[in-house]
Design a protein around this motif. Structure first.
Motif, PDB file in Angstrom:
ATOM      1  N   SER A   1      -7.936  47.150  17.106  1.00 43.68           N
ATOM      2  CA  SER A   1      -8.534  47.316  15.951  1.00 43.68           C
ATOM      3  C   SER A   1      -8.676  46.038  14.928  1.00 43.68           C
ATOM      4  CB  SER A   1      -7.730  48.269  15.213  1.00 43.68           C
ATOM      5  OG  SER A   1      -6.736  48.047  14.952  1.00 43.68           O
ATOM      6  N   SER A   2      -9.908  46.329  13.933  1.00 43.28           N
ATOM      7  CA  SER A   2     -10.100  45.470  13.059  1.00 43.28           C
ATOM      8  C   SER A   2      -8.754  45.340  12.186  1.00 43.28           C
ATOM      9  CB  SER A   2     -11.174  45.734  12.245  1.00 43.28           C
ATOM     10  OG  SER A   2     -12.556  45.989  13.130  1.00 43.28           O
ATOM     11  N   HIS A   3      -8.224  46.431  11.941  1.00 41.21           N
ATOM     12  CA  HIS A   3      -6.933  46.468  11.080  1.00 41.21           C
ATOM     13  C   HIS A   3      -5.974  45.417  11.614  1.00 41.21           C
ATOM     14  CE1 HIS A   3      -3.464  47.700   8.732  1.00 41.21           C
ATOM     15  NE2 HIS A   3      -2.936  48.046  10.108  1.00 41.21           N
ATOM     16  N   SER A   4      -5.862  45.521  12.834  1.00 40.03           N
ATOM     17  CA  SER A   4      -4.959  44.779  13.487  1.00 40.03           C
ATOM     18  C   SER A   4      -4.910  43.317  13.240  1.00 40.03           C
ATOM     19  CB  SER A   4      -4.687  45.248  14.674  1.00 40.03           C
ATOM     20  OG  SER A   4      -3.273  44.419  15.518  1.00 40.03           O
ATOM     21  N   LYS A   5      -6.210  43.047  13.482  1.00 36.09           N
ATOM     22  CA  LYS A   5      -6.836  41.643  13.637  1.00 36.09           C
ATOM     23  C   LYS A   5      -6.537  41.118  12.168  1.00 36.09           C
ATOM     24  CE  LYS A   5     -10.795  38.598  14.527  1.00 36.09           C
ATOM     25  NZ  LYS A   5     -12.278  38.331  14.997  1.00 36.09           N
ATOM     26  N   SER A   6      -7.040  41.711  10.966  1.00 34.94           N
ATOM     27  CA  SER A   6      -6.749  41.494   9.717  1.00 34.94           C
ATOM     28  C   SER A   6      -5.419  41.110   9.345  1.00 34.94           C
ATOM     29  CB  SER A   6      -7.345  42.463   8.656  1.00 34.94           C
ATOM     30  OG  SER A   6      -6.434  43.567   8.589  1.00 34.94           O
ATOM     31  N   GLY A   7      -4.436  41.922  10.024  1.00 40.18           N
ATOM     32  CA  GLY A   7      -2.977  41.544   9.695  1.00 40.18           C
ATOM     33  C   GLY A   7      -2.488  40.220  10.259  1.00 40.18           C
ATOM     34  N   PHE A   8      -3.058  39.753  11.308  1.00 37.28           N
ATOM     35  CA  PHE A   8      -2.806  38.395  11.701  1.00 37.28           C
ATOM     36  C   PHE A   8      -3.739  37.387  11.014  1.00 37.28           C
ATOM     37  CE2 PHE A   8      -1.729  40.911  15.382  1.00 37.28           C
ATOM     38  CZ  PHE A   8      -0.451  40.483  15.875  1.00 37.28           C
ATOM     39  N   ILE A   9      -4.898  37.489  10.855  1.00 36.77           N
ATOM     40  CA  ILE A   9      -5.718  36.327  10.298  1.00 36.77           C
ATOM     41  C   ILE A   9      -5.473  36.113   8.723  1.00 36.77           C
ATOM     42  CG2 ILE A   9      -7.384  36.414  11.997  1.00 36.77           C
ATOM     43  CD1 ILE A   9      -9.363  37.839   9.988  1.00 36.77           C
ATOM     44  N   ASN A  10      -4.948  37.300   8.065  1.00 40.89           N
ATOM     45  CA  ASN A  10      -4.653  37.167   6.522  1.00 40.89           C
ATOM     46  C   ASN A  10      -3.116  36.782   6.244  1.00 40.89           C
ATOM     47  OD1 ASN A  10      -7.287  37.840   6.086  1.00 40.89           O
ATOM     48  ND2 ASN A  10      -6.743  40.051   5.903  1.00 40.89           N
ATOM     49  N   THR A  11      -2.421  36.751   7.389  1.00 46.23           N
ATOM     50  CA  THR A  11      -0.894  36.401   6.961  1.00 46.23           C
ATOM     51  C   THR A  11      -0.854  34.809   7.053  1.00 46.23           C
ATOM     52  OG1 THR A  11      -0.113  38.302   7.972  1.00 46.23           O
ATOM     53  CG2 THR A  11       1.429  36.656   7.949  1.00 46.23           C
ATOM     54  N   LYS A  12      -0.361  34.002   6.210  1.00 45.35           N
ATOM     55  CA  LYS A  12      -0.214  32.698   6.254  1.00 45.35           C
ATOM     56  C   LYS A  12       1.341  32.430   5.603  1.00 45.35           C
ATOM     57  CE  LYS A  12      -5.059  31.599   5.876  1.00 45.35           C
ATOM     58  NZ  LYS A  12      -5.555  32.824   5.820  1.00 45.35           N
ATOM     59  N   TYR A  13       1.937  31.345   6.264  1.00 47.15           N
ATOM     60  CA  TYR A  13       3.080  30.772   5.387  1.00 47.15           C
ATOM     61  C   TYR A  13       3.284  29.344   5.187  1.00 47.15           C
ATOM     62  CZ  TYR A  13       5.313  35.014   7.606  1.00 47.15           C
ATOM     63  OH  TYR A  13       5.447  36.324   7.917  1.00 47.15           O
ATOM     64  N   ASP A  14       3.684  28.915   4.105  1.00 46.46           N
ATOM     65  CA  ASP A  14       3.650  27.630   3.818  1.00 46.46           C
ATOM     66  C   ASP A  14       4.638  26.603   4.517  1.00 46.46           C
ATOM     67  OD1 ASP A  14       2.111  28.202   1.451  1.00 46.46           O
ATOM     68  OD2 ASP A  14       3.829  28.229   0.256  1.00 46.46           O
ATOM     69  N   GLU A  15       4.040  25.572   5.077  1.00 49.73           N
ATOM     70  CA  GLU A  15       5.052  24.701   5.524  1.00 49.73           C
ATOM     71  C   GLU A  15       5.379  23.658   4.740  1.00 49.73           C
ATOM     72  OE1 GLU A  15       3.654  23.202   9.789  1.00 49.73           O
ATOM     73  OE2 GLU A  15       1.597  23.729   8.911  1.00 49.73           O
ATOM     74  N   VAL A  16       6.507  23.333   4.472  1.00 50.07           N
ATOM     75  CA  VAL A  16       7.253  22.664   3.629  1.00 50.07           C
ATOM     76  C   VAL A  16       8.159  21.425   4.175  1.00 50.07           C
ATOM     77  CG1 VAL A  16       7.163  24.372   1.755  1.00 50.07           C
ATOM     78  CG2 VAL A  16       9.168  24.126   3.356  1.00 50.07           C
TER      79      VAL A  16
ATOM     80  N   ILE B   1       3.138  21.038   2.332  1.00 51.44           N
ATOM     81  CA  ILE B   1       2.420  20.047   3.378  1.00 51.44           C
ATOM     82  C   ILE B   1       1.194  20.651   4.141  1.00 51.44           C
ATOM     83  CG2 ILE B   1       4.376  18.546   3.454  1.00 51.44           C
ATOM     84  CD1 ILE B   1       4.938  19.459   6.265  1.00 51.44           C
ATOM     85  N   GLY B   2       1.465  22.187   4.029  1.00 50.01           N
ATOM     86  CA  GLY B   2       0.186  22.853   4.846  1.00 50.01           C
ATOM     87  C   GLY B   2       0.463  24.241   4.906  1.00 50.01           C
ATOM     88  N   GLU B   3      -0.143  24.978   5.715  1.00 49.04           N
ATOM     89  CA  GLU B   3      -0.037  26.265   5.876  1.00 49.04           C
ATOM     90  C   GLU B   3       0.243  26.813   7.538  1.00 49.04           C
ATOM     91  OE1 GLU B   3      -2.488  29.136   2.707  1.00 49.04           O
ATOM     92  OE2 GLU B   3      -3.582  28.187   4.352  1.00 49.04           O
ATOM     93  N   TYR B   4       0.953  27.494   7.830  1.00 46.70           N
ATOM     94  CA  TYR B   4       1.051  27.937   9.152  1.00 46.70           C
ATOM     95  C   TYR B   4       0.244  29.244   9.208  1.00 46.70           C
ATOM     96  CZ  TYR B   4       3.357  28.620  13.791  1.00 46.70           C
ATOM     97  OH  TYR B   4       3.459  28.740  14.743  1.00 46.70           O
ATOM     98  N   LYS B   5      -0.441  29.493  10.145  1.00 46.15           N
ATOM     99  CA  LYS B   5      -1.519  30.593  10.357  1.00 46.15           C
ATOM    100  C   LYS B   5      -1.859  30.774  11.656  1.00 46.15           C
ATOM    101  CE  LYS B   5      -5.341  27.615   8.980  1.00 46.15           C
ATOM    102  NZ  LYS B   5      -6.529  27.571   8.289  1.00 46.15           N
ATOM    103  N   LEU B   6      -2.587  31.834  12.211  1.00 45.65           N
ATOM    104  CA  LEU B   6      -3.017  32.074  13.546  1.00 45.65           C
ATOM    105  C   LEU B   6      -4.179  30.844  13.670  1.00 45.65           C
ATOM    106  CD1 LEU B   6      -3.199  34.015  15.911  1.00 45.65           C
ATOM    107  CD2 LEU B   6      -5.076  35.164  14.813  1.00 45.65           C
ATOM    108  N   GLU B   7      -3.946  30.244  14.761  1.00 41.92           N
ATOM    109  CA  GLU B   7      -4.644  29.082  15.192  1.00 41.92           C
ATOM    110  C   GLU B   7      -5.659  29.502  16.402  1.00 41.92           C
ATOM    111  OE1 GLU B   7      -4.928  26.351  13.579  1.00 41.92           O
ATOM    112  OE2 GLU B   7      -3.131  26.422  12.206  1.00 41.92           O
TER     113      GLU B   7
END
Length: 453
Positions: free
Chosen positions: A124-139, A150-156
């Motif tokens: 679903s589009s909802h499921s996809k948005s949960g992955f692509i909108n989630t980001k974690y700081d790389e420190v 120093i950057g962001e950890y995200k879906l690549e």
């Protein structure tokens, strides 16, 4: 020569993930492009008895399940149908398929699992948005002890949406005389009301308002909507926990009674009928089509897709559901009734390491609106029936198993087009060799234990 495809999935599991996995596997069979081998795995504590040897589709799945986890060569394509922190990379091309997230965000381990793969597919589009909108700081930690971003950890990796198509030959409108007389009479005998709301779904852990399907709150709102009224509808709960044991049945009954105990003893509450146990796909279609069943309802906090809601819509049954998450891909406010509400932080009791994270949110329906909606449906049967018929026509055009299979085939074709074609060689016959010189088997790694979501 067909490409070797190894699929790791809970194909024998009687669960939502199991049904999704079987549909995907059958779709790959229909493409007729792969030599399919299957690693069957558990899905939580759900029963593993979903396959029937007398069913043609099930039989080809059974025949493809590996008795021992080893292959003669590395798979050209490896498909892992589980949750992302379970994903492994066993093939030349690795594809992860997951129902994904029912909340607003995923864990970092889920992103890590997805980033190991070459392609991820969600329903679903909802499921996809949960992955692509989630980001974690790389420190990184500086010499003075301070944390510096120093950057962001995200879906690549690329992610595609392939809906869970319903089999239009199974889930379809039926006339009353097309329903099994035994099934029809059994419902008629036990349910005295002519109008019944229907809920279908698993009753997961959590206290009042905390289980993911929000079943307890749905029962409460149903009671409030029709308590002490001269004419009352019924509510049919087709639900269970992880299994269908006697203990599970008693636990569900206890939960229903705990909601009933919230009301004064002298109130006349509408009837709730509890349907526990396993029904075949054909029997589920009978249930959706039963003359007493007038409307499907769900107050769910969130769905990766919402499979039973689609199945019901394919029969023409009107649908009332939360207006957020995966089901909104195939439900709309014109042809169904979508309940308003708000996003709230997931309760602490429902936080689940690597699966439901503390900072995520899910949907809570507006109870006043839901109260009015149930009364409207009961009083306007013809109006909602018309909506159901309109949705039936739309969904039987767009969300069938055939349409799903076509979309999956197109995505797979594009993504695997650069794989070298397997060539069949006609070699001269060789004399028999001893066992020591035979081609070694490739042993597959042990799989981690799965969890249900």
């Amino acid at each position: 020569m067909k490409k070797l495809m190894l699929i790791c999935a809970p194909v024998t599991s009687r669960s939502g993930y199991g049904s999704h996995a079987r549909d995907l596997v059958n779709s790959f069979f229909e493409h007729d492009k792969y030599d399919i081998k299957i690693l069957d795995v558990r899905w939580g504590e759900c029963p593993r008895n979903a396959l029937n040897e007398n069913n043609e589709n099930d039989k080809r799945i059974i025949d493809s399940i590996l008795e021992t986890p080893e292959l003669d060569r590395k798979p050209d394509i490896y498909v892992d149908i589980r949750i992302p922190n379970e994903f492994q990379t066993l093939g030349k091309i690795n594809i992860g398929i997951t129902a994904g997230v029912e909340t607003t965000a995923v864990s970092q381990k889920w992103l890590t699992g997805c980033n190991k793969m070459d392609l991820i597919i969600v329903p679903s589009s909802h499921s996809k948005s949960g992955f692509i909108n989630t980001k974690y700081d790389e420190v990184r930690t500086m010499q003075d002890g301070q944390q510096q971003k120093i950057g962001e950890y995200k879906l690549e990796k690329p992610m595609e949406v392939v809906f869970e198509g319903a089999d239009e030959d199974i889930y379809k409108p039926l006339k009353e005389d097309e329903i099994s007389s035994e099934f029809l009479n059994n419902i008629n005998t036990k349910i005295k009301e002519d109008f019944a709301f229907l809920f279908v779904g698993q009753w997961t852990k959590g206290g009042y308002g905390e289980d993911r399907k929000d079943i307890a709150k749905m029962i409460k709102v149903f009671f409030e909507s029709f308590a002490n009224k001269k004419k009352q509808p019924a509510l049919i709960l087709k639900t269970s926990g992880a299994g269908f044991s006697i203990l599970d049945r008693e636990e569900c009954l206890q939960k229903i009674n705990s909601v009933k105990d919230m009301f004064p003893k002298d109130w006349k509450l509408p009837n709730v009928y509890f349907l526990h146990g396993s029904l075949s796909d054909k029997e589920m279609n009978y249930l959706y089509n039963h003359p007493k069943v007038k409307c499907m309802i769900s107050f769910t906090h969130g769905e990766g897709f919402g499979r039973p809601l689609l199945e019901a819509s394919m029969t023409g049954l009107p649908v009332v559901a939360s207006g957020w998450s995966g089901q909104t891909d195939f439900l709309n406010s014109e042809k169904s009734i979508l309940l308003g509400g708000e996003l709230k932080q997931v309760p602490k009791s429902m936080v689940w390491e690597d699966i439901i994270i503390p900072d995520s949110q899910w949907f809570n329906i507006n109870e006043t609106q839901a109260y009015k909606c149930l009364n409207y449906c009961f009083e306007n049967e013809d109006v909602i029936k018309s909506k159901g018929e309109e949705l039936l026509n739309e969904n039987r055009e767009k969300f069938t198993f055939k349409k799903m299979s076509e979309k999956l085939d197109k995505i797979m074709g594009e993504f695997t087009k650069d794989l070298p074609q397997q060539v069949s060689l006609n070699l001269p016959k060789l004399s028999k060799v001893d066992n020591k010189s035979e081609t070694p088997k490739i042993k597959l790694p042990k799989l981690k234990r799965e969890v249900s979501v």
